[in-house]
Design a protein around this motif. Structure first.
Motif, PDB file in Angstrom:
ATOM      1  N   VAL A  82      17.157  40.918  25.991  1.00 27.39           N
ATOM      2  CA  VAL A  82      16.715  40.876  27.384  1.00 27.39           C
ATOM      3  C   VAL A  82      16.318  42.272  27.866  1.00 27.39           C
ATOM      4  O   VAL A  82      15.303  42.442  28.561  1.00 27.39           O
ATOM      5  CB  VAL A  82      17.819  40.277  28.283  1.00 27.39           C
ATOM      6  N   ASN A  83      17.091  43.279  27.520  1.00 25.92           N
ATOM      7  CA  ASN A  83      16.780  44.628  27.992  1.00 25.92           C
ATOM      8  C   ASN A  83      15.440  45.123  27.448  1.00 25.92           C
ATOM      9  O   ASN A  83      14.674  45.788  28.150  1.00 25.92           O
ATOM     10  CB  ASN A  83      17.898  45.592  27.603  1.00 25.92           C
ATOM     11  N   ALA A  84      15.130  44.793  26.189  1.00 23.45           N
ATOM     12  CA  ALA A  84      13.844  45.189  25.617  1.00 23.45           C
ATOM     13  C   ALA A  84      12.699  44.488  26.337  1.00 23.45           C
ATOM     14  O   ALA A  84      11.643  45.097  26.592  1.00 23.45           O
ATOM     15  CB  ALA A  84      13.805  44.878  24.127  1.00 23.45           C
ATOM     16  N   LEU A  85      12.890  43.229  26.682  1.00 31.63           N
ATOM     17  CA  LEU A  85      11.872  42.509  27.451  1.00 31.63           C
ATOM     18  C   LEU A  85      11.627  43.190  28.789  1.00 31.63           C
ATOM     19  O   LEU A  85      10.477  43.415  29.196  1.00 31.63           O
ATOM     20  CB  LEU A  85      12.325  41.076  27.703  1.00 31.63           C
ATOM     21  N   GLU A  86      12.698  43.507  29.482  1.00 37.21           N
ATOM     22  CA  GLU A  86      12.563  44.118  30.801  1.00 37.21           C
ATOM     23  C   GLU A  86      11.960  45.516  30.709  1.00 37.21           C
ATOM     24  O   GLU A  86      11.219  45.935  31.610  1.00 37.21           O
ATOM     25  CB  GLU A  86      13.918  44.130  31.498  1.00 37.21           C
ATOM     26  N   ASP A  87      12.236  46.213  29.626  1.00 35.50           N
ATOM     27  CA  ASP A  87      11.583  47.513  29.427  1.00 35.50           C
ATOM     28  C   ASP A  87      10.076  47.330  29.251  1.00 35.50           C
ATOM     29  O   ASP A  87       9.274  48.106  29.791  1.00 35.50           O
ATOM     30  CB  ASP A  87      12.161  48.218  28.193  1.00 35.50           C
ATOM     31  N   HIS A  88       9.686  46.326  28.497  1.00 37.17           N
ATOM     32  CA  HIS A  88       8.259  46.075  28.272  1.00 37.17           C
ATOM     33  C   HIS A  88       7.546  45.751  29.578  1.00 37.17           C
ATOM     34  O   HIS A  88       6.440  46.235  29.831  1.00 37.17           O
ATOM     35  CB  HIS A  88       8.071  44.931  27.277  1.00 37.17           C
ATOM     36  N   TYR A  89       8.167  44.903  30.398  1.00 32.73           N
ATOM     37  CA  TYR A  89       7.547  44.466  31.646  1.00 32.73           C
ATOM     38  C   TYR A  89       7.794  45.431  32.809  1.00 32.73           C
ATOM     39  O   TYR A  89       7.322  45.193  33.914  1.00 32.73           O
ATOM     40  CB  TYR A  89       8.068  43.090  32.036  1.00 32.73           C
ATOM     41  N   ASP A  90       8.584  46.475  32.544  1.00 33.13           N
ATOM     42  CA  ASP A  90       8.985  47.389  33.619  1.00 33.13           C
ATOM     43  C   ASP A  90       9.695  46.621  34.731  1.00 33.13           C
ATOM     44  O   ASP A  90       9.413  46.790  35.919  1.00 33.13           O
ATOM     45  CB  ASP A  90       7.774  48.138  34.179  1.00 33.13           C
ATOM     46  N   GLY A  91      10.613  45.764  34.303  1.00 33.75           N
ATOM     47  CA  GLY A  91      11.368  44.919  35.234  1.00 33.75           C
ATOM     48  C   GLY A  91      11.445  43.506  34.707  1.00 33.75           C
ATOM     49  O   GLY A  91      11.048  43.222  33.572  1.00 33.75           O
ATOM     50  N   ALA A  92      11.939  42.609  35.521  1.00 30.67           N
ATOM     51  CA  ALA A  92      12.052  41.214  35.105  1.00 30.67           C
ATOM     52  C   ALA A  92      10.662  40.609  34.920  1.00 30.67           C
ATOM     53  O   ALA A  92       9.791  40.769  35.787  1.00 30.67           O
ATOM     54  CB  ALA A  92      12.838  40.415  36.136  1.00 30.67           C
ATOM     55  N   PRO A  93      10.398  39.926  33.795  1.00 32.68           N
ATOM     56  CA  PRO A  93       9.098  39.265  33.612  1.00 32.68           C
ATOM     57  C   PRO A  93       8.828  38.238  34.705  1.00 32.68           C
ATOM     58  O   PRO A  93       9.758  37.632  35.261  1.00 32.68           O
ATOM     59  CB  PRO A  93       9.253  38.578  32.245  1.00 32.68           C
ATOM     60  N   HIS A  94       7.547  38.021  34.993  1.00 31.86           N
ATOM     61  CA  HIS A  94       7.189  37.071  36.048  1.00 31.86           C
ATOM     62  C   HIS A  94       7.703  35.672  35.751  1.00 31.86           C
ATOM     63  O   HIS A  94       8.046  34.914  36.649  1.00 31.86           O
ATOM     64  CB  HIS A  94       5.668  37.042  36.223  1.00 31.86           C
TER      65      HIS A  94
END
Length: 877
Positions: free
Chosen positions: A494-506
């Motif tokens: 989850v943290n890697a996802l949020e890093d990619h999106y610069d926050g919670a994904p849409h």
């Protein structure tokens, strides 16, 4: 004029990718306001980069309706005998094109290429192209695949490349190549455009720059057919993807047109339930590939991603990717041809079964086959998937029982065969078949939780293939049997996802997601769950969940590979997709925790270890079987070193081509003495293959009643309402009494029947009683997509992994407690999907304990079941 055409056969004169002006048209009044005029004021527009879908813009994620694109381009003079074609890779959904204010073409359909002839509108110098796109809110009749509710983000706009092509007035429109491996020939069928065509076509075939064949044939009625010899042909295979270059020259005194493509000498067929590739036995090891991407949805931001995906898939042992619920991106198909990855394609589905939906669907199916006919990587077409668009909708009669739908599908199957007699065709993937080359199933079982039910189902499928047909119009015994969907979830990083999106994904907050599919505040859900007492953080939980994913699919895959009646499988899926985290890779295409282990179980030669029991008593025998499957066309022999504790043995394994061997008790060893439950690892190393299989077995002390910490304790006085259990408890050393009031603990199925401290357990069949003091949710006992998204974890045994795996074999629950609070002492927990439906499998609440593990009938025989009950009795007392 609008025509289908693929771009790979033509070099664009100008690429029209890049910056375009863009504006939405919520009132759909742009056409009436002349927005197509080159001088129209596009006040409020913005610049976007094409290829583009407008959902890439944050505030337009939910926008449906009409939008406009515009750009300028410069051209030199278009010669009198040339045509200028605007080529679009794919525009979702309805496209209208203007050049310099003149309307030049229209198209409907969101997935396939088309061209519009803009010759009469283009001028030398600067030109303006305007594209109006309409993608309606209601897409029930439109082929749309998994766009929107209840799945993933919508996609609208020109999401593939845009080019300007120039072709002669008389030119080749299409050249389809049908290889024949029986006599090493290739038949080329040409379609030519132009008025009063009077020309010859010279067809040349080359392999790696060397001419293999050349011949000339006259063009009559705008068509020509010629068969060329391909002596000593190099056959296309995943291991050696040999391609032949095709050149067609149209001549009428001078060369009119030169057309280039490629093809492969490859055949695929089936007989007596077996698949054959180039006449040799073939077993499918595939992955579902939905091809969604984090920022750009239907296409990767970098097309090199396709190459990396294929490389990763081959590294993981896959020989096929099933491109799910939409035609594959053409760049991907070409890379699959060149890199050696087999492809199973299927069109995007509508939601409902109407005359309009059938018409649009048929157009798309036909166009997909036409576009990719020459691609040797493509060996199979699906028509429908799981009745989506042909009976799956709530208000429709299913294909299983609807004679009219069955007749329609049989006709469409036969029509598809006429379009392409060279490939396998699946009529309705996974559900009711009618007329099909492939008898495929979608079976979502989780192991070891439901491993017995899975194995029963596998035997049933093989024994009764006709049971998978709504009505039998083709021979079920002849069709290869495949499991083309199965799988288990493994929480992403989850943290890697949020890093990619610069926050919670849409998509964390898609308004059409609910329950286990809704990520929402996943960090908050973790912190408030009982899992936070077991796992250090959400990354620790994700790593454990991914290991649980592999534990499940390892067994399912090994069972299918060892079963004579199964011709292959397609796992769900290659990558996570938005909220659906059942990928072998995550959504960012990064490896999960089990990457190397998966490559072992999915390799052409599989080495698999199968202990005969998930738990044993200390001093008893640990035994494990060795299973090896060889899905190559050559026999193999190698040594396997098996080890457990201090025992080691070497087994020489010989396996014929396309066969498997099951060596029972390949290693046996005495389980060591332990004071509390411990895990012992069993390994099987095939050093020549660079593969090592490993499984853990729980070793349980066998010394009567235990204390709360798992060590030996004093006998307790116990009462129970289960007669068979009373005998087992007495044999174990407990003092049995009939009166609850005289007991230290009562062991009951209903605490309302107990007086004092009690441990609530299921009945002998594993079912829970209706209890006022606890809220339960029943769990499916066989196949369940939701159960495959579940996660059982424990900290009852320090010596067993938090993911109990096979230690709980035969004990996994048929229900769990859902009304837990912070006051509960949860030692075996349960959750589903995005940390939803949190609850307890084993917990204590004051003077009441509850265990939904199926221990009742297993107590005394199963070591872990016995230890669980002993430990809970001691804790409560």
């Amino acid at each position: 004029m609008c025509m289908p055409i693929t771009v790979r056969e033509r070099t664009p004169a100008i690429s029209l990718d890049g910056d375009w002006q863009f504006r939405t048209d919520p009132g759909d009044d742009g056409e009436a306001s002349d927005w197509y005029d080159p001088d129209a004021d596009w006040d409020g527009g913005r610049t976007v980069s094409v290829p583009h879908s407008w959902q890439e813009i944050d505030e337009l994620r939910g926008y449906t309706g009409t939008a406009w694109y515009r750009r300028t381009f410069d051209v030199d003079l278009i010669y009198e005998e040339e045509r200028a074609l605007l080529a679009f890779g794919a525009v979702d959904f309805e496209a209208t094109v203007w050049v310099n204010g003149e309307r030049v073409g229209d198209h409907r359909g969101g997935y396939l290429p088309f061209t519009v002839d803009a010759t009469d509108a283009i001028v030398a110098g600067e030109n303006t192209i305007v594209l109006r796109v309409h993608d309606p809110e209601d897409i029930t009749e439109i082929p749309h695949g998994k766009q929107g509710a209840p799945w993933y983000t919508r996609v609208s706009g020109p999401w593939q490349r845009v080019d300007l092509l120039t072709v002669p007035e008389t030119h080749v429109v299409d050249a389809t190549v049908t290889p024949d491996l029986d006599d090493d020939t290739a038949t080329v069928e040409l379609t030519v455009a132009g008025e009063g065509v009077d020309a010859d076509a010279t067809v040349t075939v080359e392999r790696e720059g060397t001419t293999v064949a050349t011949t000339t044939v006259p063009v009559k009625d705008r068509t020509a057919t010629v068969t060329v010899n391909v002596p000593n042909a190099d056959y296309w295979t995943p291991e050696s993807p040999a391609l032949y270059d095709l050149t067609v020259e149209l001549d009428a005194r001078d060369t009119l047109d030169t057309y280039e493509d490629y093809f492969g000498m490859r055949s695929v067929s089936f007989e007596d339930g077996e698949i054959y590739l180039n006449g040799e036995s073939f077993t499918m090891r595939g992955a579902l590939d939905q091809a969604f991407y984090p920022d750009t949805f239907y296409r990767p931001a970098d097309l090199d991603t396709f190459e990396r995906e294929i490389e990763a898939a081959k590294e993981l042992g896959f020989n096929l990717l099933r491109k799910h619920i939409k035609p594959a991106h053409p760049e991907f198909v070409e890379l699959a041809d060149r890199m050696g990855m087999l492809v199973w394609e299927e069109p995007a589905n509508p939601k409902v079964y109407t005359e309009r939906s059938k018409e649009l669907f048929r157009e798309q199916l036909r166009g997909m086959i036409q576009r990719d006919f020459n691609s040797p990587s493509v060996i199979a077409w699906s028509i429908y998937n799981e009745e989506w668009g042909i009976g799956h909708h709530d208000e429709e009669e299913p294909l299983w029982t609807d004679d009219e739908k069955q007749d329609y599908l049989e006709v469409l199957f036969e029509e598809t065969q006429s379009w392409d007699p060279t490939r396998l065709i699946c009529d309705n993937s996974g559900w009711a078949h009618v007329a099909t080359d492939l008898n495929d199933y979608h079976e979502y079982f989780v192991a070891p939780d439901r491993v017995d039910a899975w194995r029963d189902r596998l035997d049933e499928m093989v024994a009764n293939p006709a049971g998978n047909y709504g009505d039998v119009r083709t021979d079920p015994e002849d069709a290869p049997l495949l499991v083309s969907e199965f799988g288990t979830w493994g929480l992403t990083n989850v943290n890697a996802l949020e890093d990619h999106y610069d926050g919670a994904p849409h998509w964390f907050t898609h308004d059409f997601l609910d329950g286990m599919k809704q990520p929402g505040d996943v960090h908050g859900k973790f912190e408030s769950s009982h899992a936070a007492d077991v796992f250090d953080d959400i990354d620790h939980l994700a790593n454990a969940w991914q290991r649980r994913e592999f534990q499940s699919v390892e067994t399912i895959i090994a069972d299918m590979r060892a079963h004579d009646g199964v011709s292959g499988y397609v796992i769900t899926e290659l990558t996570d997709i938005e909220w659906e985290f059942n990928g072998i890779l995550d959504y960012l295409r990064e490896e999960k925790a089990f990457h190397d282990d998966f490559a072992r179980i999915n390799a052409p030669v599989m080495v698999h270890l199968e202990p005969t029991a998930g738990s044993v008593w200390a001093g008893d025998s640990i035994a494990a079987d060795l299973v090896v499957a060889n899905e190559t066309n050559e026999s193999t022999e190698f040594d396997v070193t098996l080890a457990v504790d201090e025992t080691e043995t070497i087994e020489t394994v010989s396996v014929d081509a396309n066969e498997s061997v099951h060596i029972e008790d390949a290693i046996t060893a005495d389980a060591p003495a332990v004071e509390t439950v411990e895990s012992i690892e069993v390994t099987a190393e095939a050093s020549e293959l660079e593969r090592t299989a490993a499984r853990s077995v729980a070793v349980v002390p066998d010394d009567g009643p235990i204390a709360a910490d798992g060590t030996k304790g004093e006998p307790l006085t116990v009462a129970t309402d289960q007669d068979g259990l009373a005998d087992a408890l007495a044999a174990r050393g407990y003092e049995m009494v009939a009166d609850d009031a005289a007991a230290d603990v009562s062991l009951v199925t209903d605490p309302d029947d107990a007086d004092g401290t009690a441990l609530v357990i299921p009945d002998a069949d594993g079912h829970l009683a209706e209890i006022d003091r606890f809220e339960f949710t029943d769990l499916p006992e066989t196949e369940s997509w939701n159960l495959c998204a579940s996660f059982v974890y424990q900290d009852l045994f320090d010596g067993v992994d938090a993911v109990p795996g096979w230690a709980f074999e035969g004990l996994y629950p048929y229900g769990y407690v859902t009304d837990t609070t912070d006051a509960d002492d949860v030692s075996v927990g349960y959750m589903e999907g995005w940390l939803e439906n949190d609850g307890a499998v084993v917990t204590t609440r004051g003077d009441i304990g509850i265990c939904t593990l199926r221990v009742t009938d297993a107590y005394g025989d199963d070591p872990v079941a016995t230890n669980v009950v002993d430990r809970l009795l001691a804790t409560l007392a």
